[in-house]
Motif scaffolding. Structure first.
Motif, PDB file in Angstrom:
ATOM      1  N   UNK A 120      42.158  54.036  73.019  1.00 45.34           N
ATOM      2  CA  UNK A 120      42.880  54.135  71.749  1.00 45.34           C
ATOM      3  C   UNK A 120      42.629  55.514  71.178  1.00 45.34           C
ATOM      4  N   UNK A 121      43.546  55.972  70.329  1.00 47.54           N
ATOM      5  CA  UNK A 121      43.373  57.273  69.694  1.00 47.54           C
ATOM      6  C   UNK A 121      44.270  57.378  68.480  1.00 47.54           C
ATOM      7  N   UNK A 122      43.922  58.291  67.571  1.00 48.13           N
ATOM      8  CA  UNK A 122      44.739  58.492  66.384  1.00 48.13           C
ATOM      9  C   UNK A 122      44.293  59.765  65.686  1.00 48.13           C
ATOM     10  N   UNK A 123      45.154  60.267  64.809  1.00 47.77           N
ATOM     11  CA  UNK A 123      44.774  61.386  63.955  1.00 47.77           C
ATOM     12  C   UNK A 123      43.886  60.838  62.846  1.00 47.77           C
ATOM     13  N   UNK A 124      43.152  61.721  62.191  1.00 48.04           N
ATOM     14  CA  UNK A 124      42.213  61.253  61.174  1.00 48.04           C
ATOM     15  C   UNK A 124      42.356  62.056  59.881  1.00 48.04           C
TER      16      UNK A 124
END
Length: 223
Positions: A201-205
């Motif tokens: 999983x990944x995402x901007x923060x």
């Protein structure tokens, strides 16, 4: 990551003695601001008024081996981003992490990333022991965070604020993005280990510019 002179820090964790210096005056500038930052001589060569001299020799010692100082100096001209690799130790539940400037994407299908870790790292065994790890893309104002995670000994997370990723690992406040992944392969390479990890999983923060390492100093993009 071992001892490294100013210039290139070898792939892997940033040397403990590398100071969290202020943004370098030149930094890493956006293409539309590059000419303004050039010296008069550089501007003249850019416009074709002068030609650069040819490549010099001397990168090898008399025994034919590459000179390590020259190697670091030359490769130090390749700018890199900086990440923090974090995880919770499955034994004591405490957060552990290390800083690295060798992070890169590898494959889209399957989704793979990679980074390098020095064989001498004492934090990597702790991080490696977790079922998953998290890559934090550091922002340009996180030089102190980088230095703290690159230090040896002590509580590297003392005073750092973080929240848990979906995988349960630390996502540092202010990091630009996080990537949860699991180690898929490790390849010995000289004094480092190349780690290939599969993204879960990944995402901007957070918003902001990236922390950039170039020629022994930290910098960022000029808007």
């Amino acid at each position: 990551m071992g001892t490294h002179a100013a210039g290139l820090i070898a792939p892997g964790t940033i040397a403990p003695h590398t100071p969290p210096t202020a943004l370098a005056p030149a930094g890493v500038i956006a293409p539309d601001r590059r000419v303004a930052a050039l010296t008069p001589r550089q501007r003249s060569t850019r416009n074709g008024a002068a030609m650069p001299t040819g490549p010099s020799s001397g990168s090898c010692r008399e025994d034919g081996h590459l000179d390590s100082k020259t190697f670091r100096s030359v490769l130090g001209r390749f700018a890199t981003g900086v990440v923090a690799i974090t995880a919770l130790d499955p034994v004591d539940g405490r957060p552990y992490g290390l800083a690295a400037n060798s992070f890169t994407s590898v494959s889209l299908d399957p989704p793979l990333v990679a980074f390098c870790v020095a064989h001498t790292s004492t934090s990597w065994p702790r991080v490696r022991g977790a079922k998953a790890l998290t890559v934090n893309v550091l922002a340009e104002d996180q030089q102190a965070v980088c230095a703290q995670l690159a230090s040896r000994g002590g509580d590297k997370f003392a005073g750092l604020r973080w929240t848990g990723s979906p995988g349960g690992n630390p996502v540092l406040d202010g990091a630009l993005a996080w990537i949860d992944c699991v180690v898929e392969a490790e390849h010995p390479a000289g004094d480092h280990m190349i780690v290939v990890a599969r993204v879960q999983q990944l995402d901007t923060h957070a918003d902001g510019g990236p922390l950039v390492f170039y020629r022994g100093g930290y910098g960022g993009f000029v808007e």
